[in-house]
Write an enzyme that holds these catalytic residues in place. Structure first.
Site, PDB file in Angstrom:
ATOM      1  N   ASP A 140      26.452  -9.305 -18.054  1.00 27.65           N
ATOM      2  CA  ASP A 140      25.790  -9.273 -19.467  1.00 27.65           C
ATOM      3  C   ASP A 140      26.600  -8.533 -20.431  1.00 27.65           C
ATOM      4  O   ASP A 140      26.554  -9.022 -21.621  1.00 27.65           O
ATOM      5  CB  ASP A 140      24.445  -8.916 -19.344  1.00 27.65           C
ATOM      6  N   MET A 182      24.503 -17.546 -19.237  1.00 23.86           N
ATOM      7  CA  MET A 182      23.657 -16.460 -18.844  1.00 23.86           C
ATOM      8  C   MET A 182      23.901 -15.213 -19.815  1.00 23.86           C
ATOM      9  O   MET A 182      24.913 -15.378 -20.765  1.00 23.86           O
ATOM     10  CB  MET A 182      23.788 -15.952 -17.476  1.00 23.86           C
ATOM     11  N   HIS A 274      23.454 -19.716 -12.652  1.00 19.47           N
ATOM     12  CA  HIS A 274      23.847 -18.705 -11.653  1.00 19.47           C
ATOM     13  C   HIS A 274      25.406 -19.050 -11.333  1.00 19.47           C
ATOM     14  O   HIS A 274      25.989 -17.922 -10.642  1.00 19.47           O
ATOM     15  CB  HIS A 274      23.086 -18.573 -10.461  1.00 19.47           C
TER      16      HIS A 274
HETATM   17  O1  F6P Z   1      21.749  -9.541 -15.515  1.00 23.56           O
HETATM   18  C1  F6P Z   1      22.400 -10.267 -14.935  1.00 23.56           C
HETATM   19  C2  F6P Z   1      21.732 -11.911 -15.068  1.00 23.56           C
HETATM   20  O2  F6P Z   1      22.617 -12.645 -14.436  1.00 23.56           O
HETATM   21  C3  F6P Z   1      21.228 -12.192 -16.357  1.00 23.56           C
HETATM   22  O3  F6P Z   1      22.373 -12.779 -16.958  1.00 23.56           O
HETATM   23  C4  F6P Z   1      20.172 -13.153 -16.010  1.00 23.56           C
HETATM   24  O4  F6P Z   1      19.359 -13.250 -16.817  1.00 23.56           O
HETATM   25  C5  F6P Z   1      19.454 -12.637 -14.945  1.00 23.56           C
HETATM   26  O5  F6P Z   1      20.582 -11.758 -14.380  1.00 23.56           O
HETATM   27  C6  F6P Z   1      19.254 -13.401 -13.988  1.00 23.56           C
HETATM   28  O6  F6P Z   1      18.542 -12.794 -12.921  1.00 23.56           O
HETATM   29  P1  F6P Z   1      17.910 -13.393 -11.532  1.00 23.56           P
HETATM   30  O7  F6P Z   1      19.228 -13.634 -10.696  1.00 23.56           O
HETATM   31  O8  F6P Z   1      17.118 -12.254 -11.045  1.00 23.56           O
HETATM   32  O9  F6P Z   1      17.387 -14.673 -11.801  1.00 23.56           O
END
Ligand code: F6P
Length: 366
Positions: A140, A182, A274
């Site tokens: 991020d 993301m 992801h």
């Molecule tokens: O902080 C990294 C991140 O990939 C963000 O970009 C995203 O909002 C979040 O984690 C997603 O989290 P999780 O994998 O727990 O759904």
């Protein structure tokens, strides 16, 4: 005065929160440098959850050599709900004592570094305070006091590659794509990838636009593209996931405007999700991770605690450390306060980003 660790003292590595490509390269560097300094370096499995459960293991250097080429984290990660509670912290302190740790190096983002900060004052096995260091790792790029975090470069490259692929089909069908990326509440990935992928518009939370202003911005890009005689009639809009207006709702609002203006424009939404977080780390991320982790391990050995290593950059007052001419050492408390300012929009670094992006915005769709 920092009290240095002694040969044979035990230091553990821990990865926590969202994994970031390059974490493995950081683990490899920390393990090798720590071992070369005479320390015993262990790995904690599955972040703070594994720490509370006392799950530590010896590190296999050959496995780290191989893992260095891959995304994710060899040690595993987790978002523990229990660790931030008083009971969770107590369990972690007991596990630290049982494992006879003198130092802990945490790789992760905001929540993970806050966890490292919460361990301040924990007794270490050598009779001094447990030395705790942080290495910024999060796609991020929302961590204070570092211009870059591990994983950002790879994620940006992944986004740009995805946008290039989408651009091929967008051009063939003369379509408008809203591509959501993301970044949690931070628009950095959208901003940087937007420029690199030659997008027509970039939407980010820090822009503080109303829903109508967001739709206006997208319409400006669409109208400019469709006004061109025989020119490029496809539009790429990169939207950071932090923008509160839902991407499908945005498409719906844009479609209504398109209809009202009597235009014929087909729109689509792609949420990269992801996909952005996985994949082999770029050469830059491997190097960044290795340099940050090596400096952090040296600082830990020299007895520093409650610090984070940052990647130096313009506008930063702090001078670089003795271990690497591109690395700065920051008190963790200061890092967390600056991270908070980044989130609220009070940080000078974020304000400069937004100013620069607003200028870029006015030329993107030309
Ligand atoms: O902080 C990294 C991140 O990939 C963000 O970009 C995203 O909002 C979040 O984690 C997603 O989290 P999780 O994998 O727990 O759904």
């Amino acid at each position: 005065m920092p009290v240095p660790l002694r040969p044979g003292d035990r230091v553990a590595l821990l990865t926590s929160g969202g994994d970031a490509p390059g974490m493995n390269a950081g683990l490899r560097a920390a393990a090798k440098v720590g071992t070369a300094l005479g320390l015993e370096v262990l790995g904690v499995e599955d972040g703070y959850r594994g720490l509370m459960e006392g799950r530590l293991r010896a590190l296999d250097m050959r496995a780290l050599d191989e893992a260095c080429r891959r995304g994710g984290t060899l040690l595993g990660s987790a978002r523990s709900k229990e660790f931030p509670t008083p009971q969770g912290q107590a369990r972690a302190r007991e596990a630290i004592a049982a494992a006879r740790l003198a130092g802990l190096l945490v790789f992760g983002g905001n929540g993970s570094l806050a966890g490292a900060h919460a361990l301040a004052g924990t007794p270490g096995a050598d009779g001094n305070e447990l030395r705790v260091g942080g290495v910024p790792a999060s796609i991020d790029n929302d961590i204070g006091c570092t211009t870059l975090a591990i994983g950002v470069d790879t994620a940006m490259n992944t986004i740009v590659e995805a946008c290039d692929r989408i651009a091929d089909t967008a051009l063939s069908h003369q379509r408008t794509f809203i591509i959501e990326v993301m970044g949690r509440d931070c628009g950095y990935l959208a901003m940087a990838a937007g420029i690199a992928a030659a997008a027509d518009a970039v939407l980010f939370r820090e822009g503080k636009q109303s829903d109508d202003e967001i739709v206006d911005q997208v319409m400006r890009a669409i109208e400019a593209a469709y006004a061109r005689q025989g020119g490029r009639r496809h539009v790429l809009v990169i939207k950071s996931e932090g923008v509160r207006l839902d991407s499908q709702r945005l498409k719906h609002m844009v479609d209504e405007r398109i209809r009202a203006r009597g235009m014929e424009v087909d729109t689509r939404v792609t949420v990269l999700g992801h996909v952005v977080r996985g994949g082999a780390p770029s050469a830059f991320d491997r190097l960044l991770a290795a340099r940050l982790a090596a400096a952090a391990m040296r600082a830990l050995r020299d007895g520093h605690t409650q610090f984070m290593v940052g990647w130096a950059g313009p506008g930063q007052a702090r001078s670089v450390c003795a271990y690497d001419h591109h690395v700065t050492l920051w008190p963790l408390g200061e890092v967390l306060a600056e991270t908070e300012r980044m989130h609220s929009g009070d940080s000078a670094a974020v304000q400069a980003r937004v100013r620069a992006m607003k200028e870029v915005e006015s030329v993107l769709y030309l």
